[in-house]
Design a protein around this motif. Structure first.
Motif, PDB file in Angstrom:
ATOM      1  N   ALA A   9       0.831  -1.202   0.000  1.00 53.59           N
ATOM      2  CA  ALA A   9       0.000   0.000   0.000  1.00 53.59           C
ATOM      3  C   ALA A   9       0.869   1.256   0.000  1.00 53.59           C
ATOM      4  O   ALA A   9       0.568   2.238  -0.687  1.00 53.59           O
ATOM      5  CB  ALA A   9      -0.934  -0.005   1.214  1.00 53.59           C
ATOM      6  N   LEU A  10       1.956   1.229   0.762  1.00 50.60           N
ATOM      7  CA  LEU A  10       2.881   2.363   0.759  1.00 50.60           C
ATOM      8  C   LEU A  10       3.542   2.518  -0.607  1.00 50.60           C
ATOM      9  O   LEU A  10       3.736   3.640  -1.090  1.00 50.60           O
ATOM     10  CB  LEU A  10       3.954   2.175   1.835  1.00 50.60           C
ATOM     11  CG  LEU A  10       3.495   2.279   3.287  1.00 50.60           C
ATOM     12  CD1 LEU A  10       4.661   2.020   4.228  1.00 50.60           C
ATOM     13  CD2 LEU A  10       2.878   3.641   3.576  1.00 50.60           C
ATOM     14  N   SER A  11       3.884   1.390  -1.222  1.00 49.99           N
ATOM     15  CA  SER A  11       4.492   1.452  -2.554  1.00 49.99           C
ATOM     16  C   SER A  11       3.552   2.132  -3.540  1.00 49.99           C
ATOM     17  O   SER A  11       3.963   3.000  -4.327  1.00 49.99           O
ATOM     18  CB  SER A  11       4.844   0.046  -3.043  1.00 49.99           C
ATOM     19  OG  SER A  11       5.845  -0.532  -2.233  1.00 49.99           O
ATOM     20  N   GLN A  12       2.280   1.760  -3.498  1.00 55.15           N
ATOM     21  CA  GLN A  12       1.311   2.377  -4.395  1.00 55.15           C
ATOM     22  C   GLN A  12       1.158   3.866  -4.096  1.00 55.15           C
ATOM     23  O   GLN A  12       1.070   4.694  -5.020  1.00 55.15           O
ATOM     24  CB  GLN A  12      -0.036   1.663  -4.258  1.00 55.15           C
ATOM     25  CG  GLN A  12      -0.024   0.226  -4.759  1.00 55.15           C
ATOM     26  CD  GLN A  12      -1.296  -0.536  -4.418  1.00 55.15           C
ATOM     27  OE1 GLN A  12      -2.144  -0.051  -3.672  1.00 55.15           O
ATOM     28  NE2 GLN A  12      -1.412  -1.744  -4.953  1.00 55.15           N
ATOM     29  N   TYR A  13       1.161   4.217  -2.829  1.00 52.20           N
ATOM     30  CA  TYR A  13       1.001   5.610  -2.423  1.00 52.20           C
ATOM     31  C   TYR A  13       2.132   6.476  -2.958  1.00 52.20           C
ATOM     32  O   TYR A  13       1.900   7.538  -3.557  1.00 52.20           O
ATOM     33  CB  TYR A  13       0.932   5.687  -0.897  1.00 52.20           C
ATOM     34  CG  TYR A  13       0.794   7.089  -0.354  1.00 52.20           C
ATOM     35  CD1 TYR A  13      -0.461   7.662  -0.158  1.00 52.20           C
ATOM     36  CD2 TYR A  13       1.918   7.842  -0.027  1.00 52.20           C
ATOM     37  CE1 TYR A  13      -0.589   8.954   0.343  1.00 52.20           C
ATOM     38  CE2 TYR A  13       1.799   9.135   0.471  1.00 52.20           C
ATOM     39  CZ  TYR A  13       0.541   9.684   0.652  1.00 52.20           C
ATOM     40  OH  TYR A  13       0.416  10.965   1.137  1.00 52.20           O
ATOM     41  N   VAL A  14       3.365   6.051  -2.764  1.00 52.11           N
ATOM     42  CA  VAL A  14       4.496   6.890  -3.190  1.00 52.11           C
ATOM     43  C   VAL A  14       4.699   6.837  -4.709  1.00 52.11           C
ATOM     44  O   VAL A  14       5.154   7.817  -5.306  1.00 52.11           O
ATOM     45  CB  VAL A  14       5.800   6.513  -2.444  1.00 52.11           C
ATOM     46  CG1 VAL A  14       5.629   6.746  -0.945  1.00 52.11           C
ATOM     47  CG2 VAL A  14       6.231   5.088  -2.732  1.00 52.11           C
ATOM     48  N   GLU A  15       4.343   5.714  -5.339  1.00 50.28           N
ATOM     49  CA  GLU A  15       4.487   5.634  -6.794  1.00 50.28           C
ATOM     50  C   GLU A  15       3.546   6.605  -7.497  1.00 50.28           C
ATOM     51  O   GLU A  15       3.884   7.157  -8.550  1.00 50.28           O
ATOM     52  CB  GLU A  15       4.255   4.203  -7.278  1.00 50.28           C
ATOM     53  CG  GLU A  15       5.439   3.281  -7.017  1.00 50.28           C
ATOM     54  CD  GLU A  15       5.231   1.878  -7.559  1.00 50.28           C
ATOM     55  OE1 GLU A  15       4.436   1.738  -8.514  1.00 50.28           O
ATOM     56  OE2 GLU A  15       5.852   0.941  -7.039  1.00 50.28           O
ATOM     57  N   GLU A  16       2.378   6.807  -6.923  1.00 48.82           N
ATOM     58  CA  GLU A  16       1.452   7.792  -7.488  1.00 48.82           C
ATOM     59  C   GLU A  16       2.025   9.204  -7.418  1.00 48.82           C
ATOM     60  O   GLU A  16       1.567  10.101  -8.137  1.00 48.82           O
ATOM     61  CB  GLU A  16       0.117   7.750  -6.731  1.00 48.82           C
ATOM     62  CG  GLU A  16      -0.679   6.475  -6.981  1.00 48.82           C
ATOM     63  CD  GLU A  16      -1.871   6.352  -6.051  1.00 48.82           C
ATOM     64  OE1 GLU A  16      -2.040   7.242  -5.173  1.00 48.82           O
ATOM     65  OE2 GLU A  16      -2.626   5.375  -6.176  1.00 48.82           O
TER      66      GLU A  16
END
Length: 543
Positions: A198-205
């Motif tokens: 979830a953190l990966s998706q957050y920062v990738e956005e």
């Protein structure tokens, strides 16, 4: 209008890249023209419906045999902690109303490690949402002498997040909020219960990536990652969490809150206290929030999956890779033929290249697609022409990259379906990295079902796994202490990234001198004098 950039690859590599993107493999000196390229090389089901299965989910059938309680399998005695009473439950209900779990069915999963090798008998699970709630819980447990087992995603390999006896489980699952993100510095501040994916998706956005990536990213929590100093698949590029974690918020055993949640890259004032808790496995304090530095998201990512005729060629491929790919090299993973057999047998994944004794997965990540493609093309030409690699396939689109990574990331899942797994996570000199696998195959013979070796070659990290139909004390006796003595003889480490937890705590002495063990005990006594935090873990039972 500017013309599109065309990567300057050798002519033969254009054919290879086109073939690889469509799922074909290309053998050395057998270049396949686009007109001869087949389809995706098999039905979608050959890869499985999902290339990444979250660790921690139940892989076994509901009719699987019950796992033996840890104290019945291992020689461990309960320490003189208090037993949770009805008054305790009432007091804790006041702290976290509606989030005191005592239902035996709900407690089954958190009492069991996902590998189904250790099982506790906790009767209580608490779900705080804030740091202050954690502080109140620990203050109360400290006063009552109640043992506490901090638990994140429960994805560990060494029994570090599972109760041994009846410790209270303190779950960080509801502490899952992002507190801040700075889109210039890339500094992320979040609660400890945030799931890594979830953190990966957050920062990738927002144009960044997390500095670590694990096969368990769909289940593991960032607090648990930090508490175990997890390594993972991006270690080669971005290094250890000891460098990327900028600050921590930690609740100590007596309920005191240590707020070192700085977002500064440089802070040279006093002792770097956060380093005490990174890798401490919840034995010195409960991490409640993390400040971590996220690197920019690369705009060009490529993955090559290659077959090698021997381990000497794997090492030479890595040497060539570092020399020719340099700053764009992101990961270099290896696996042996036995690993490939298991992912095909248990998960239905297809091997995208011809059968080989060894396979390597190389990932590049950079900011210039043309630049990266040219460097990768030169490297592939070199290793193919020299005979270091006999077959390969390449992926640059997201779907194919995930498919290729699944072959490496899901080895652990395949092993768990093969029977009882004896797992060893070793740091060794590169030239001796695989020797132990062959030694054990000869030593164990038919008593072992499979002996496999894979891991992060770029980090000198071997994941050595032995499977059997069921747990066998005699097989364990043949493995230990032989594996640890062999590792110590190479001046290696008995734990490269998994930590020690419960299952490896008594082998710490193979990697650390007595003086270091004594200092660790003193630190534990200073920060947790009653020993209530994650007891029976990390430190050896005997002095």
């Amino acid at each position: 209008m500017m013309p599109p950039l065309v990567p300057r690859w050798p002519a033969w590599l254009f054919c290879w890249r086109a073939a690889c993107i469509q799922g074909a493999s290309v053998r050395q000196r057998m270049w396949v023209g686009p007109s001869r390229i087949p389809g995706l090389g098999g039905p979608r089901g050959a890869w499985g419906t999902s290339p990444l299965a979250p660790r921690g989910s139940c892989l076994a059938s509901s009719r699987a045999p019950e796992v033996t309680l840890t104290p019945e399998r291992y020689p461990v005695r309960r320490l003189p902690f208090s037993v949770v009473s009805e008054d305790d439950l009432a007091a804790l209900e006041q702290v976290v109303p509606g989030r005191v779990i005592t239902d035996p069915e709900e407690l089954e999963a958190p009492n069991l490690d996902w590998l189904r090798t250790v099982r506790g008998s906790s009767k209580v699970l608490l779900r705080p949402r804030t740091t202050q709630e954690v502080a109140h819980i620990l203050r109360y447990c400290h006063e009552r002498n109640l043992a506490v087992n901090p638990q994140g995603g429960n994805t560990g390999m060494v029994g570090g997040s599972t109760p041994v006896f009846d410790e209270i489980i303190l779950s960080t699952a509801l502490m899952n909020q992002v507190l801040s993100f700075h889109d210039v510095s890339g500094v992320l501040v979040c609660q400890a219960g945030c799931v890594l994916e979830a953190l990966s998706q957050y920062v990738e956005e927002r144009g960044f990536i997390m500095p670590l990536d694990l096969g368990a990213k769909g289940s593991c929590h960032i607090g648990g990652n930090v508490a175990t100093n997890a390594g993972g698949l991006r270690f080669l590029r971005y290094g250890s969490l000891r460098g990327t974690v900028l600050g921590l918020e930690v609740v100590l055993a007596d309920g005191a809150v240590l707020n070192c949640l700085t977002s500064l890259r440089k802070d040279n004032t006093g002792y770097d206290l956060k380093q005490l808790f990174i890798g401490s496995e919840g034995t010195l304090g409960v991490i409640t929030a993390v400040s971590i530095l996220c690197p920019p998201k690369p705009s060009a990512v490529n993955v090559a999956f290659l077959g090698c005729p021997g381990f000497a060629e794997v090492l030479q491929t890595f040497r060539t890779c570092r020399a020719m790919l340099g700053e764009i090299l992101s990961a270099f993973e290896f696996m042996d033929a036995e690993c490939m057999k298991l992912v095909r047998l248990h998960l239905g994944l297809s091997c995208p290249v011809q059968e080989s004794p060894f396979y390597v997965l190389i990932e590049t990540a950079g900011s210039g697609p043309g630049h990266d493609a040219e460097k990768l093309g030169c490297f592939l030409e070199q290793v193919l022409d020299s005979g270091l690699v006999t077959d390969g396939t390449l992926g640059s689109d997201e779907r194919r990259i995930k498919m290729l990574w699944a072959l490496r990331e899901r080895i652990t899942e395949a092993l768990s379906r093969d029977g009882y797994v004896y797992k060893y996570d070793l740091s060794l000199p590169l030239d001796r990295l695989y020797d132990l696998v062959g030694d054990l195959r000869a030593r164990l013979g038919p008593s072992a079902k499979h002996v496999v070796g894979y891991g992060h070659l770029g980090d000198g990290n071997l994941h050595l796994n032995v499977t059997a139909e069921t747990f066998s004390a005699s097989l364990l006796g043949a493995l230990e202490p032989y594996v640890y003595e062999w590792t110590a003889g190479q001046r290696g480490s008995v734990s490269a990234e998994h930590g020690l937890g419960f299952k490896k705590k008594d082998v710490l002495g193979y990697s650390k001198p007595p003086e270091a063990l004594q200092l660790m005990r003193q630190l534990k006594a200073l920060l947790d004098p009653k020993g209530i935090l994650n007891p029976y873990k990390m430190l050896p039972t005997h002095a």
